[in-house]
Design a protein around this motif. Structure first.
Motif, PDB file in Angstrom:
ATOM      1  N   GLY A  32      66.760  57.951  24.616  1.00  0.00           N
ATOM      2  CA  GLY A  32      67.818  57.460  25.495  1.00  0.00           C
ATOM      3  C   GLY A  32      67.431  57.505  26.956  1.00  0.00           C
ATOM      4  N   LEU A  33      66.763  58.587  27.384  1.00  0.00           N
ATOM      5  CA  LEU A  33      66.361  58.714  28.782  1.00  0.00           C
ATOM      6  C   LEU A  33      65.294  57.682  29.157  1.00  0.00           C
ATOM      7  CD1 LEU A  33      66.283  62.607  29.205  1.00  0.00           C
ATOM      8  CD2 LEU A  33      68.010  61.004  30.040  1.00  0.00           C
ATOM      9  N   TRP A  34      64.396  57.378  28.224  1.00  0.00           N
ATOM     10  CA  TRP A  34      63.432  56.303  28.474  1.00  0.00           C
ATOM     11  C   TRP A  34      64.144  54.962  28.646  1.00  0.00           C
ATOM     12  CZ3 TRP A  34      58.565  56.036  29.922  1.00  0.00           C
ATOM     13  CH2 TRP A  34      57.707  57.123  29.692  1.00  0.00           C
ATOM     14  N   CYS A  35      65.157  54.732  27.814  1.00  0.00           N
ATOM     15  CA  CYS A  35      65.845  53.445  27.834  1.00  0.00           C
ATOM     16  C   CYS A  35      66.652  53.208  29.100  1.00  0.00           C
ATOM     17  CB  CYS A  35      66.778  53.332  26.625  1.00  0.00           C
ATOM     18  SG  CYS A  35      65.940  53.152  25.036  1.00  0.00           S
ATOM     19  N   ILE A  36      67.123  54.272  29.753  1.00  0.00           N
ATOM     20  CA  ILE A  36      68.000  54.085  30.913  1.00  0.00           C
ATOM     21  C   ILE A  36      67.274  54.260  32.235  1.00  0.00           C
ATOM     22  CG2 ILE A  36      70.036  54.753  29.585  1.00  0.00           C
ATOM     23  CD1 ILE A  36      69.977  57.422  31.179  1.00  0.00           C
ATOM     24  N   GLN A  37      65.966  54.064  32.240  1.00  0.00           N
ATOM     25  CA  GLN A  37      65.251  54.060  33.519  1.00  0.00           C
ATOM     26  C   GLN A  37      65.842  52.987  34.438  1.00  0.00           C
ATOM     27  OE1 GLN A  37      62.297  56.267  34.331  1.00  0.00           O
ATOM     28  NE2 GLN A  37      63.739  57.185  32.894  1.00  0.00           N
ATOM     29  N   SER A  38      65.918  53.284  35.724  1.00  0.00           N
ATOM     30  CA  SER A  38      66.589  52.387  36.664  1.00  0.00           C
ATOM     31  C   SER A  38      65.943  51.007  36.727  1.00  0.00           C
ATOM     32  CB  SER A  38      66.615  53.016  38.068  1.00  0.00           C
ATOM     33  OG  SER A  38      67.391  54.194  38.060  1.00  0.00           O
ATOM     34  N   LYS A  39      64.625  50.956  36.733  1.00  0.00           N
ATOM     35  CA  LYS A  39      63.921  49.679  36.813  1.00  0.00           C
ATOM     36  C   LYS A  39      63.584  49.175  35.413  1.00  0.00           C
ATOM     37  CE  LYS A  39      61.866  50.494  41.359  1.00  0.00           C
ATOM     38  NZ  LYS A  39      60.609  50.552  42.135  1.00  0.00           N
ATOM     39  N   PRO A  40      63.905  47.921  35.108  1.00  0.00           N
ATOM     40  CA  PRO A  40      63.623  47.401  33.763  1.00  0.00           C
ATOM     41  C   PRO A  40      62.155  47.510  33.369  1.00  0.00           C
ATOM     42  CG  PRO A  40      64.305  45.637  35.283  1.00  0.00           C
ATOM     43  CD  PRO A  40      64.571  46.930  35.957  1.00  0.00           C
ATOM     44  N   ALA A  41      61.250  47.404  34.329  1.00  0.00           N
ATOM     45  CA  ALA A  41      59.824  47.487  34.018  1.00  0.00           C
ATOM     46  C   ALA A  41      59.430  48.863  33.484  1.00  0.00           C
ATOM     47  CB  ALA A  41      58.999  47.158  35.262  1.00  0.00           C
ATOM     48  N   ASP A  42      60.221  49.881  33.813  1.00  0.00           N
ATOM     49  CA  ASP A  42      59.919  51.236  33.367  1.00  0.00           C
ATOM     50  C   ASP A  42      60.506  51.552  31.993  1.00  0.00           C
ATOM     51  OD1 ASP A  42      58.568  51.804  35.729  1.00  0.00           O
ATOM     52  OD2 ASP A  42      60.383  52.521  36.735  1.00  0.00           O
ATOM     53  N   ILE A  67      81.446  48.763  32.296  1.00  0.00           N
ATOM     54  CA  ILE A  67      81.038  49.824  33.212  1.00  0.00           C
ATOM     55  C   ILE A  67      80.605  51.061  32.424  1.00  0.00           C
ATOM     56  CG2 ILE A  67      81.828  51.400  35.013  1.00  0.00           C
ATOM     57  CD1 ILE A  67      81.458  48.609  35.987  1.00  0.00           C
ATOM     58  N   GLY A  68      79.494  51.644  32.836  1.00  0.00           N
ATOM     59  CA  GLY A  68      78.945  52.799  32.143  1.00  0.00           C
ATOM     60  C   GLY A  68      77.798  52.433  31.224  1.00  0.00           C
ATOM     61  N   TYR A  69      77.726  51.148  30.844  1.00  0.00           N
ATOM     62  CA  TYR A  69      76.663  50.680  29.950  1.00  0.00           C
ATOM     63  C   TYR A  69      75.870  49.528  30.563  1.00  0.00           C
ATOM     64  CZ  TYR A  69      79.531  53.300  26.666  1.00  0.00           C
ATOM     65  OH  TYR A  69      80.258  54.293  26.055  1.00  0.00           O
ATOM     66  N   ILE A  70      76.253  49.077  31.758  1.00  0.00           N
ATOM     67  CA  ILE A  70      75.590  47.943  32.402  1.00  0.00           C
ATOM     68  C   ILE A  70      74.326  48.407  33.111  1.00  0.00           C
ATOM     69  CG2 ILE A  70      75.862  46.039  34.011  1.00  0.00           C
ATOM     70  CD1 ILE A  70      78.856  46.276  33.711  1.00  0.00           C
ATOM     71  N   ALA A  71      73.232  47.703  32.891  1.00  0.00           N
ATOM     72  CA  ALA A  71      71.970  48.026  33.539  1.00  0.00           C
ATOM     73  C   ALA A  71      72.057  47.777  35.037  1.00  0.00           C
ATOM     74  CB  ALA A  71      70.845  47.185  32.937  1.00  0.00           C
ATOM     75  N   PRO A  72      71.366  48.580  35.863  1.00  0.00           N
ATOM     76  CA  PRO A  72      71.447  48.443  37.322  1.00  0.00           C
ATOM     77  C   PRO A  72      71.085  47.057  37.834  1.00  0.00           C
ATOM     78  CG  PRO A  72      70.385  50.497  36.744  1.00  0.00           C
ATOM     79  CD  PRO A  72      70.540  49.731  35.463  1.00  0.00           C
ATOM     80  N   GLU A  73      70.104  46.395  37.194  1.00  0.00           N
ATOM     81  CA  GLU A  73      69.676  45.089  37.695  1.00  0.00           C
ATOM     82  C   GLU A  73      70.745  44.019  37.519  1.00  0.00           C
ATOM     83  OE1 GLU A  73      67.954  45.397  33.467  1.00  0.00           O
ATOM     84  OE2 GLU A  73      68.339  46.703  35.193  1.00  0.00           O
ATOM     85  N   VAL A  74      71.699  44.249  36.615  1.00  0.00           N
ATOM     86  CA  VAL A  74      72.787  43.296  36.440  1.00  0.00           C
ATOM     87  C   VAL A  74      73.707  43.332  37.658  1.00  0.00           C
ATOM     88  CG1 VAL A  74      74.761  42.652  34.982  1.00  0.00           C
ATOM     89  CG2 VAL A  74      72.654  43.495  33.931  1.00  0.00           C
ATOM     90  N   ASN A 116      67.748  43.977  43.186  1.00  0.00           N
ATOM     91  CA  ASN A 116      66.741  44.827  43.822  1.00  0.00           C
ATOM     92  C   ASN A 116      66.026  45.718  42.807  1.00  0.00           C
ATOM     93  OD1 ASN A 116      67.311  43.871  46.414  1.00  0.00           O
ATOM     94  ND2 ASN A 116      68.893  45.405  46.770  1.00  0.00           N
ATOM     95  N   TYR A 117      66.677  45.960  41.669  1.00  0.00           N
ATOM     96  CA  TYR A 117      66.056  46.791  40.637  1.00  0.00           C
ATOM     97  C   TYR A 117      65.043  46.011  39.811  1.00  0.00           C
ATOM     98  CZ  TYR A 117      69.506  50.462  41.515  1.00  0.00           C
ATOM     99  OH  TYR A 117      70.262  51.452  42.091  1.00  0.00           O
TER     100      TYR A 117
END
Length: 227
Positions: free
Chosen positions: A188-198, A101-108, A112-113
Motif C-alpha cells: 500500500g505504501l508503495w502504491c501511494i507514492q506522491s509521484k506516479p513515476a515512483d 476524496i481520500g482515494y484520489i491520486a495527487p496528480e489528479v 505538478n506531481y
C-alpha cells in the motif's frame, strides 16, 4: 466487530466469509483472506490497464466500488468515471478532478506531481489496501499524534509498532495474519507514492503480493500529504 470470526457465512474462492456488525449495529460480511496469491481486485486492475485493447483507467477505486459476487469473490464496479486511452498512452486527458476524496491520486488535483494515467488507479488501490488492514481507524484512535500526522506517514515510521516483527525476523514460509498485514501495508505504501513515476504498475503490485514478506522493502520516499 466479528465476535472472533465465530459466525461463518460461507466459503469463497479467496477465503471464508463471516458475519460482523458495524459500531452502529449494521450487519456486514467480512472476508478473511487465506492469502495474497489471488488478489481479485489487483488482477482486475492489471487487466484494465494492460490486458484490454484500450487502456481503461477506473478513477474511482474505493471500498464502496468493490463488491462481492455470489461466491464472495471481489469485483470492481461503477465505471461511471472511467476513461479510455490508447494501449500505449502513458497519460490521459481529463477535465478537473474526479474520484472520491481520500482515494484520489495527487496528480489528479495538480499536474505538478506528474501526468494522469493508470497510476492514478494504483494510488487508489493502495489507499484501499491500507483501509483493508484497518490502518487509518486504528491509528486515529490509538496514537497521540494522529491529528498532526497523516496516517500513511505514521505507518511508514512505525511499521514494526503497528504489525509486529521486522522483515529480518519474518520466516519466508510464515503466513500468519501479522505477516499478511505487513505485506499489505508495504504494498500500500508503495502504491501511494506522491509521484506516479515512483509507484509500481499493477503488474508489479501483483508480483509484490505474490512474493515473500521478508523480501519486501519499504519505499525510499517517506513523505505523504493528506488532503
Amino acid at each position: 466487530m466479528t465476535k472472533s470470526f465465530s459466525h461463518k457465512l460461507g466459503q469463497g474462492g479467496y477465503g471464508a466469509v463471516y458475519r460482523g456488525n458495524m459500531p452502529d449495529g449494521r450487519e456486514i460480511a467480512v472476508k478473511m483472506l487465506k492469502g495474497m496469491e489471488d488478489d481479485g481486485i489487483a488482477r482486475g486492475l492489471e487487466y484494465l490497464h494492460t490486458g484490454c485493447n484500450a487502456r481503461i483507467v477506473h478513477f474511482d477505486i474505493k471500498p464502496h466500488n468493490i463488491l462481492l459476487d455470489q461466491d464472495f469473490c471481489p469485483k470492481i464496479s461503477d465505471f461511471g468515471l472511467a476513461k479510455l486511452g490508447q494501449q500505449k498512452e502513458s497519460r490521459i486527458s481529463i477535465a478537473g478532478a474526479r474520484g472520491t476524496i481520500g482515494y484520489i491520486a495527487p496528480e489528479v488535483f495538480s499536474r505538478n506531481y506528474g501526468p494522469v494515467g493508470s497510476k492514478a488507479d494504483v494510488y487508489s488501490y493502495g489507499m484501499v489496501v491500507l483501509e483493508m488492514v484497518g490502518a487509518r481507524k486504528k491509528i486515529d484512535v490509538s496514537t497521540d499524534d494522529s491529528s498532526s500526522k497523516y496516517f500513511p506517514q505514521w505507518l511508514y515510521e512505525n511499521l514494526d509498532q503497528f504489525c509486529g516483527p521486522t522483515t529480518s525476523e519474518i520466516s519466508s514460509s510464515s503466513d500468519t495474519a501479522e505477516v499478511l498485514v505487513r505485506k499489505m501495508i508495504i504494498v500500500g505504501l508503495w502504491c501511494i507514492q506522491s509521484k506516479p513515476a515512483d509507484r509500481p504498475s499493477m503488474g508489479e503490485v501483483l508480483e509484490m503480493l505474490e512474493s515473500n514478506a521478508a523480501d519486501l522493502q519499504l519505499p525510499p520516499k517517506a513523505f505523504w500529504t493528506g488532503y
